[in-house]
Design a protein around this motif. Structure first.
Motif: not given
Length: 343
Positions: A320, A325, A327, A330-331, A333-334, A337
Motif C-alpha cells: 500500500l 499502489r 494492483r 486490490f484484487y 481485497s476484491l 469481499t
C-alpha cells in the motif's frame, strides 16, 4: 472480555478445565489438579491457578473462567505491536500487524474460550519478543535474555516441555543462520537458565515426589510422547491438515497470506530487517514440530499465528505504501469481499 459471561461453557475442554479448578477449590489444593475427586495431570498447573483467581474475583462462572484467556489475548496483541515496532521501527506497520492478529478468526475464538493454547502461545510470544528485543537493541541484552527464560518457564507451566523447546529451537535456528550463536554464550544465559529451572521445575518435582510413576505415566507419556506417536483424531492425521487449517483460521486474510509468503523470501535478501528471518524461523520450527506429530488439532499450531500476522502486516503495508499502489492488493481485497458476501 465483553460478553464472555453470556454463553455458558460449551466445549468439553472448557468444562474439563473449569471443573478441575472448581474441584481444586473444594479440595483446598493449589498444587494438585483434581477431576471427579481424583488427581489428573493432563496439563500443568498455571492455567488452573488463573482459573481459580478468576473464580475468586468473579465467582464460579463462565466469565470468571474466560477472564485470563481474554486478558492474555489483549496482551498478545500489544506484544505483537511492540515486536513489530522493534523490528520495523514503523508505528503504522506495527499497528497494522497487531490489527490483523486480533481479526484472525481463531484468535477471536480462543480469546473467548477456556483453553491452554492461547495463554501458552502468548507466553511463547513474550519469550521470543524478549529475545528479539535483546538481540536487536543490544542495550537491554541482560534483561531480554532473563525475560526470554522466565516467559519460557511460564509456558512450560502452562502446557509442558514444548514451552521451552519451541523458543530455544527458534532462537538457535535464527542465530545459526545469522552465524551468531555466540550471542547466547555468556553469563546472562547461564543465569537465565538457572532462573528458568527455579520457576519451571518446583511444581513438577512436587508432583513427582507425591505421585511418582502415576504422574510420569500420565503427564509425560500419555499426554506428550503417546500423542506424538499415535493419532488421537485419525481424520486429522494428514499432511494437508495444518496448511488448510491455517488458511481457514486466519480468514479473512487467507488470500493475502499466500501472497505474503511468496513475498517474504524475496525480502529476506534485505538484510536490514532481521525480524523477517526471525519470523520465518519461528513459523518453520512450530510447523515442523506439530506436523511431525500424529495427533493434530488446529489449536496446537496457534503459537505461529502472531508471526503470520506480522508477515501479513509487513506485506500489506509495503504494498500500500509503494509508489505503484500494487494492483495485487486490490484484487486480493476484491476476492475476499466476494467470499465474505457469499458467507
Amino acid at each position: 472480555m465483553v460478553g464472555n459471561g453470556v454463553l455458558s461453557l460449551t466445549n468439553p475442554d472448557e468444562v474439563f478445565y473449569a471443573q478441575t479448578a472448581k474441584e481444586m477449590i473444594e479440595h483446598h489444593s493449589w498444587m494438585t489438579p483434581y477431576l471427579f475427586g481424583q488427581p489428573q495431570f493432563e496439563k500443568p498447573i498455571l492455567l488452573y491457578w488463573f482459573l481459580r483467581i478468576g473464580f475468586i474475583l468473579f465467582g464460579i462462572s463462565s466469565f470468571g473462567a474466560r477472564l485470563f484467556p481474554s486478558l492474555f489475548a489483549v496482551l498478545g496483541v500489544i506484544s505483537t505491536y511492540l515486536l513489530a515496532l522493534v523490528g520495523f521501527k514503523n508505528e503504522k506497520k506495527a499497528f497494522l500487524c497487531s490489527l490483523i492478529l486480533l481479526t484472525f478468526g481463531i484468535y477471536i475464538g480462543l480469546a473467548r474460550s477456556v483453553f491452554t493454547d492461547l495463554i501458552f502461545s502468548v507466553f511463547i510470544l513474550f519469550s521470543l519478543a524478549s529475545f528479539f528485543w535483546s538481540y536487536s537493541l543490544g542495550s537491554g541484552k541482560k534483561i531480554g535474555i532473563f525475560l526470554f527464560f522466565i516467559f519460557s518457564a511460564f509456558a512450560v507451566l502452562t502446557k509442558g516441555p514444548l514451552g521451552f523447546l519451541i523458543p530455544v529451537l527458534v532462537v538457535s535456528l535464527f542465530l545459526l543462520i545469522k552465524k551468531d550463536l555466540k550471542f547466547l554464550v555468556n553469563s546472562y544465559s547461564l543465569c537465565g537458565f538457572g532462573i528458568f529451572l527455579l520457576v519451571a521445575l518446583p511444581w513438577y518435582i512436587c508432583m513427582f515426589n507425591q505421585y511418582g510413576n502415576n504422574f510420569v505415566q500420565e503427564f509425560f507419556y500419555n499426554d506428550h510422547i503417546r500423542r506424538f506417536m499415535v493419532a488421537e483424531h485419525r481424520s486429522n492425521d494428514a499432511w494437508y491438515f495444518y496448511p488448510l487449517s491455517i488458511l481457514l483460521c486466519i480468514f479473512p486474510w487467507s488470500l493475502f497470506l499466500i501472497s505474503s509468503l511468496f513475498s517474504i523470501f524475496k525480502k529476506l535478501k534485505l538484510k536490514e530487517y532481521s525480524l523477517r528471518l526471525f519470523l520465518v524461523c519461528w513459523i518453520a520450527v512450530v510447523f515442523v514440530i506439530f506436523q511431525a506429530a500424529h495427533s493434530k488439532l488446529i489449536s496446537y499450531i496457534f503459537p505461529l499465528f502472531p508471526a503470520l500476522a506480522i508477515i501479513l502486516g509487513d506485506f500489506i503495508y509495503d504494498k500500500l505504501s509503494s509508489d505503484s499502489r500494487s494492483r495485487l492488493i486490490f484484487y486480493l481485497s476484491l476476492c475476499t469481499t466476494f467470499f465474505i458476501s457469499l458467507l
